[in-house]
Write a protein that holds these residues in place. Sequence first.
Motif: not given
Length: 88
Positions: A67-87
């Motif tokens: 569960l910890g690894l899944l939560a970490l992966g989710t947080a990283v993916w969401e952060d990468e997605a935000r950065a991508w949206v912002r360019g």
Amino acid sequence: MVSEEGMDQFADRLSAAITAGIQAGELGEDTSGMPAGFVLVATYYDSTGDMRTALTVNNGARTHETLGLLALGTAVWEDEARAWVRGE
């Protein structure tokens, strides 16, 4: 349904692939490390064209580690997605 033995063999192959990636320098600069844990969530098409989902973890993984690894992966993916949206 896949047997526990089959899942263990699959997890062993994933661990070997992670080890090879570490040793090749594909996962970072330290090529002497070793895998500790992983969670794989994948989709694939079966022979009839139906979409399937596969989930596996390293052998011996505990629920809290998974569960910890899944939560970490989710947080990283969401952060990468935000950065991508912002360019960024």
